[in-house]
Structures are given as structure tokens and as C-alpha cells.
Design an enzyme around this catalytic site. Structure first.
Site, PDB file in Angstrom:
ATOM      1  CD  GLU A   1      -4.580   7.363   1.914  1.00  0.00           C
ATOM      2  OE1 GLU A   1      -4.122   5.923   1.506  1.00  0.00           O
ATOM      3  OE2 GLU A   1      -3.271   7.523   2.852  1.00  0.00           O
TER       4      GLU A   1
ATOM      5  CG  HIS B   1      -1.706   1.275   1.252  1.00  0.00           C
ATOM      6  ND1 HIS B   1      -3.195   1.384   1.253  1.00  0.00           N
ATOM      7  CD2 HIS B   1      -1.743   1.928   2.046  1.00  0.00           C
ATOM      8  CE1 HIS B   1      -3.757   2.306   0.815  1.00  0.00           C
ATOM      9  NE2 HIS B   1      -2.897   3.282   1.784  1.00  0.00           N
ATOM     10  CD  GLU B   2       1.957   3.071   3.820  1.00  0.00           C
ATOM     11  OE1 GLU B   2       1.772   5.218   3.003  1.00  0.00           O
ATOM     12  OE2 GLU B   2       0.614   3.147   4.150  1.00  0.00           O
TER      13      GLU B   2
ATOM     14  CG  HIS C   1       0.353   5.965  -0.322  1.00  0.00           C
ATOM     15  ND1 HIS C   1      -0.830   6.888  -1.525  1.00  0.00           N
ATOM     16  CD2 HIS C   1      -0.036   5.929   0.299  1.00  0.00           C
ATOM     17  CE1 HIS C   1      -1.694   6.422  -1.142  1.00  0.00           C
ATOM     18  NE2 HIS C   1      -1.235   5.979   0.281  1.00  0.00           N
TER      19      HIS C   1
END
Length: 630
Positions: free
Chosen positions: A507, A484-485, A488
Site C-alpha cells: 500500500e 493506485h490499483e 499493485h
């Protein structure tokens, strides 16, 4: 006290007048003191004249001045429509006390919050209801507004960049004279030439930024601090084009400042880090918070020799010993980013390293998107963003499936990090590369942050914070959070939201891509096992979204809370982040979940492979830029 948030208001004001002057580079020189819980130092800001002024100046100088006279008739609260008490950029109620530069024997002239201001202000701008001196038949002095709170500002001055040795190469055809007006224009011309250097001269650019940041001052500037802003002016200067384009600010953070948190790590050692505050970095250094202010930075941090300084920077800093017991760490960034993405963590971190040799991870070609002639043409096209050393134009970077990485944590978590997390980093980086292509950033540090961290993770340029709570979840929990990170890096950082209220653009995409990356990182799973895993996660997310919709305020469930006014700002560039300070918003995941289901629906409609090809094209077209939902 004045700096406390008004509990009845929940919109975050972005006060900086970026349409008039735009910060292009920051040079920070900081000392971290754990005894006083204060970060103290100097920041030098380099500006360009903003778009609003460049646009109006084309009609002539007189229309420029009249435009500013008209704009400055309003206080910032009127211009920005900020529903927060005492956020007017200029208020007749503010006190302006004498600033004692270094005279011994004089009384401390700081106010109750530790701020200082100048003698000239005491008799000057405080007497005007609009915080401007009215001179020259009603013309008013230009006021530079920066985002700032919870800071003790000590002094502001203009920097004499013309005094730097070798700077003549940036003066063009201009000749240095003793005429003050021409000298002021020359200084601004030097800054303009410096901030607009071609990308292939970035090393030279950083060198001269450093030299200019150390140049002598050439006159103090008038300033005052408000609840949300720092306002600076120079007597007699009425337009942004004539305002100093290089200024130096001396300041201190406050122990209660809300941009960083002072705490202890899991081993009981002191540390300080930026934890993703709702007010961003304005309590760490004076800056321009609006996303449109894309800037680069370089930072030197001094601290006791026991501590390691990690930061959003392209280089893996090697500490330099300045004196016994004191180390200096230096980081820099050449890709323009919003000031809110600046991240720092100072603590007794230790690096987790594998004991035995591990073969480098190769990109999993089974999941790689099919190459085509179009794939290569994307790279050959000139990027649409402002000029910087872009990895998408670097042949070596385009082939780098796994960028250099490091993992840091308190010593008591070392073994768990090695067992559950360290080996996953290259797998997840490679999976991301096979999905979206070129990594936007050249390296990655991962840090397990202290237990008071309120999120599972936070991504910044070159560094990711992860909560200790991911470790007990084993490989699966660590892997999904890491994916997930990492997502980004593309959605949220390389491609940012032009309006922060549209955070689903960051997000929602990261939540959707988290599943794609993690499926490709788990090479031992069959196709059916991957699909079963993703369907189960979709079901759990659906139930969580249903519960939130039923039990949260309706206004917090909207992906575009500003609706038709999304992306709009005042004439000065100031704006607000809708619900940016609302406490309940911290616990709501609607923008993650609704965004995820929207993208999942699109992928199922056109086919996942086709949709990922589309995303890859989108990344190549819009990296380095700000976008809206449209």
C-alpha cells in the site's frame, strides 16, 4: 456456532503446514447457484513435498520420521501460538461422524455445519489426543492441514493420476506394477514431473492438469474440519513424501461464508464476488493461505446464461453453452501467486465500449526513464523467481505499453463509466509502463462492483474492482484510484510481502506511485501544475496521518507489528497475521500513509528520477518473489 470469530481475538491464523507439503496447482470445477446462495463443486490440489521435509530427509529416513514424531507431539495451536479459541489442528473434542458416500436409505451424517467425515475416523484418529493413529512402535500418521472455514466439506479422495491416458511420458524410468507401494510412489512421481515442467511447456502442463483432475479416485482419505482448518490423513502414511500428492475435495460454500458476498448490483440484479475479506479465500475453497504457497490455478465456472463470470485469469474467457440456459466459463493462471489473490465476480455485468474509433495510446516518452545499456541487460538476465512463462523475458510483452483491457459495470452505470473512466484506462496503463516498464500481467478487466463494497478499489491478477463512489468524483478521482490499483500489479502482486503484516510494502508503494502515474497520465498539465497537485495531496495526507496517529491505537500504527519476528513461522509453516481480524484495522490507513511519506522522503533525498530508476531495477530483480522490508 463454532465458525464464528472470537471477538476477543484479533490475529488471523494461517494453519496450512506448508513446510511439509506445498500446493503448486489448483483445478476448480464450480457451480454458482443464486437461489441457494451456494457455490458447489470440486477442487483438485497438486502438491510438492515441502522444504522442511526435503531438508530433513537428506540426513536419512530415520531422522525424518523422528523429526515428525517430535513435531506432531504438539497440537497446531502450540506450534503456531495462535491465540484463538478452538483452532488446534487436532483436538480430542472434535466429533467424527460416519460419511455415507452414496448409500441410499442411510441417515444424513453431516454435522450442524454441513461437514462430513469418514467412518474410519470415527474409530481412528478421534481416539488419539493428537489426531494421529499411533502405529509401528509409536510412529504417527502424517496430517495434511489446509486453511478452511465456513465450508461444508463432503468428501476427500486420492486421485489416480497414473490412470490418465498418455501420462507415461511423466513416469521416467519407473515401471508400472501392481505393487501398491510402487504405484503410490509412481503417482507422486507423475505429479512431481508435472508441476516442474519447463515454462515453455505450460500449455501441455495445463492439459495434463485437466486430465489428471478428471482421473478416477483411488481411495477416500480421512478428514475432519475445524474452525480454521481442514485436516486430511491416509492411514499408514507417516511422511509428506509418501502422502498422496494429488487429492480431490468435494465441498460447498455457505451463504454466510465470509470470503464472498451475495448481494444485488446497482441495477437490482443478483451477483456474488470476492470482496477482499480479512479471512481471504478459505471460505471459497480449501487452500494454503500462507504467502509462501505460490501456486497456479485453472477454473471452470457454470452459471445461468444471464450471468457473466469475471476472474483472475490470463485469458479473456469466452462462455461455452453446456445446455439450454447454462454457460461455462474457463480461466487459467500460469504465474504462481498466493491463493489469497484468487478473485471471482459473477453478475449481470455489461461491457462498456467506446462508440467511435480511438487511436491507440502511445507511451509518453517525455516522462520515460532514460534507456541505457543496463536497461537491456536487466531483461537478458535469468529471472530469480521460480520458473513460469514470465513477461519480463518476452520481447513482445516488454514493448507493450498498453495491455488489452475491458471495463464492466451494471447497465445503469454504463454512461458514467464511458464518460469518466473508460478513456482513462489506457492512459494510466501507459503511464505505469513509462515508469516501471514491463506489465507483469497480460490483460486487465476493470469492474464497478456493488455499492456494499467497503473500499475504493482492490487489485488482483488481471482484474481490478472499483467502487461506484469514484464515478461522481469525475476524471481526477477515477484516475487516481485507477493508478493506485494498477500500481499493485507490480507492488503487491508481482512482488508480494512475505509477511502479510508488512502491508506497507504493497500500500505504501501504490500510494507513492499513484501520484507518479497520474502525473504522467495527465499530459495536458504543465510541470508546475503537476507539482502543485502533488504538494496539495501530500498536505492532505499529512493531516490525515496526524489525525490517525492521535486517534487510533498505537499498536495499529506500526509498519512492522511483529518487529524482529517478522517473516518467521513455525516449523510446520503455520503462522499468524498480527491484527488480521481486528475490526478497527479496516478503517486505519497508517500503512498507506507512513509508507508513502517514507518513499517520498527517499525520492526527495536522491532525486525523483534516480529513485524511479532504482525502483525499476528493483522490479526487474524481485518480480515473481516475496520480500520483507529489509
Amino acid at each position: 456456532m463454532e465458525t464464528q470469530l472470537d471477538p476477543t481475538k484479533d490475529d488471523l491464523p494461517l494453519m496450512a503446514n506448508t513446510s511439509y507439503m506445498l500446493a503448486r496447482h489448483y483445478v476448480l470445477d464450480l457451480d454458482v447457484d443464486f437461489k441457494s446462495k451456494v457455490i458447489e463443486g470440486v477442487i483438485v490440489l497438486f502438491f510438492e513435498t515441502g522444504s522442511q521435509y526435503r531438508k530433513t530427509s537428506s540426513t536419512g529416513k530415520e531422522s525424518c520420521h523422528s523429526q515428525f514424531d517430535e513435531t506432531n507431539e504438539m497440537t497446531a495451536s502450540e506450534t503456531c501460538h495462535v491465540p484463538v479459541k478452538n483452532v488446534s489442528a487436532c483436538s480430542s473434542k472434535k466429533e467424527y461422524k460416519d460419511y455415507a458416500a452414496s448409500d441410499k436409505g442411510e441417515e444424513d451424517t453431516s454435522d450442524k455445519n454441513g461437514n462430513h467425515s469418514n467412518k474410519e475416523q470415527a474409530s481412528g484418529i478421534s481416539s488419539s489426543k493428537d489426531c494421529y493413529d499411533i502405529e509401528n512402535h509409536g510412529n504417527k500418521d502424517f496430517l495434511l492441514v489446509l486453511d478452511c472455514c465456513d465450508l461444508a466439506v463432503l468428501k476427500v479422495e486420492e486421485v489416480d493420476v497414473a490412470a490418465v491416458s498418455g501420462i507415461e511420458k511423466f513416469t521416467g524410468s519407473a515401471k508400472l506394477t501392481d505393487v501398491s507401494k510402487e504405484l503410490e510412489n509412481l503417482r507422486n512421481q507423475i505429479v512431481h514431473e508435472l508441476v516442474t515442467l519447463p515454462a515453455d511447456r505450460w500449455k501441455e502442463q495445463l492439459h495434463y492438469f485437466t486430465c489428471c483432475s478428471q482421473a478416477p479416485g483411488c481411495g477416500e482419505l480421512l478428514f475432519t474440519t475445524g474452525t480454521w482448518s481442514l485436516e486430511i490423513k491416509k492411514s499408514g502414511i507417516q511422511t509428506p513424501a509418501d502422502f498422496p500428492h494429488a487429492i480431490r475435495i468435494w465441498y460447498k460454500t455457505k451463504p454466510e461464508g465470509r470470503s464472498v458476498t451475495w448481494t444485488t448490483d446497482q441495477s437490482g440484479r443478483p451477483c456474488v464476488y470476492t470482496m477482499g475479506s480479512p479471512i481471504n479465500n478459505r471460505a471459497l475453497f480449501p487452500c494454503q493461505e500462507p504467502p509462501v504457497s505460490l501456486s497456479t490455478w485453472q477454473t471452470s465456472v457454470r452459471t445461468a446464461a444471464d450471468f457473466v463470470v469475471l476472474m483472475s485469469g490470463e485469458n479473456s474467457a469466452e462462455p461455452v453453452q453446456l445446455q439450454e440456459g447454462v454457460l461455462s466459463w474457463y480461466y487459467y493462471v500460469t504465474m504462481p501467486m498466493p491463493a489469497s489473490t484468487f478473485t471471482i465476480a459473477v453478475g449481470c455485468w455489461q461491457e462498456a465500449k467506446l462508440q467511435s474509433f480511438t487511436a491507440p495510446v502511445q507511451a509518453n516518452m517525455e516522462f520515460s526513464l532514460p534507456s541505457s545499456q543496463g536497461d537491456f541487460r536487466w531483461h537478458e538476465e535469468i529471472c530469480a523467481h521460480m520458473e513460469y512463462p514470465c513477461r519480463f523475458q518476452n520481447p513482445a510483452a516488454r514493448l507493450q505499453a498498453v495491455i488489452p483491457y475491458r471495463l464492466f459495470a451494471p447497465w445503469c452505470l454504463m454512461e458514467r463509466c464511458k464518460e469518466h473512466l473508460l478513456h482513462l484506462i489506457p492512459q494510466c496503463l501507459s503511464a505505469a509502463y513509462t515508469t516501471l516498464g514491463t506489465h507483469p500481467f497480460s490483460r486487465l478487466d476493470v469492474l464497478i462492483v456493488p455499492s456494499n463494497f467497503s473500499s475504493l478499489g482492490m487489485a488482483s491478477p488481471h482484474i481490478i474492482f472499483l467502487s461506484q463512489s469514484v464515478l461522481p468524483g469525475g476524471t481526477h478521482r477515477c484516475g487516481t484510484c485507477l493508478c493506485h490499483e494498477i500500481a499493485h500489479a507490480w507492488f503487491g502482486l508481482a512482488i508480494g510481502a512475505r509477511d502479510w503484516t508488512e502491508e506497507w510494502l504493497s500500500e505504501g508503494f501504490a500510494t507513492f506511485l499513484e501520484d507518479i502515474f497520474w502525473a504522467r497520465a495527465q499530459q495536458q498539465l504543465s510541470h508546475d501544475e503537476v507539482k502543485g497537485q502533488q504538494e496539495l495531496k501530500a498536505l492532505l495526507r499529512w493531516r490525515r496521518l496526524r489525525d490517525e496517529v492521535q486517534n487510533s491505537e498505537e499498536e495499529l500504527q506500526v509498519l512492522r507489528p511483529k518487529k524482529e519476528s517478522t517473516g518467521q513461522e513455525s516449523e510446520s509453516g503455520a503462522s499468524v497475521v498480527k491484527h488480521g481480524l481486528k475490526a478497527e484495522k479496516l478503517f486505519v490507513q497508517v500503512h498507506y500513509l507512513k509508507g508513502y511519506f517514507l518513499l517520498r522522503s527517499l525520492a526527495r533525498t536522491v532525486g525523483e528520477d534516480s529513485y524511479l530508476v532504482c525502483l525499476r531495477k528493483f522490479v526487474h530483480k524481485f518480480h515473481g518473489q516475496l520480500v520483507l522490508s529489509q
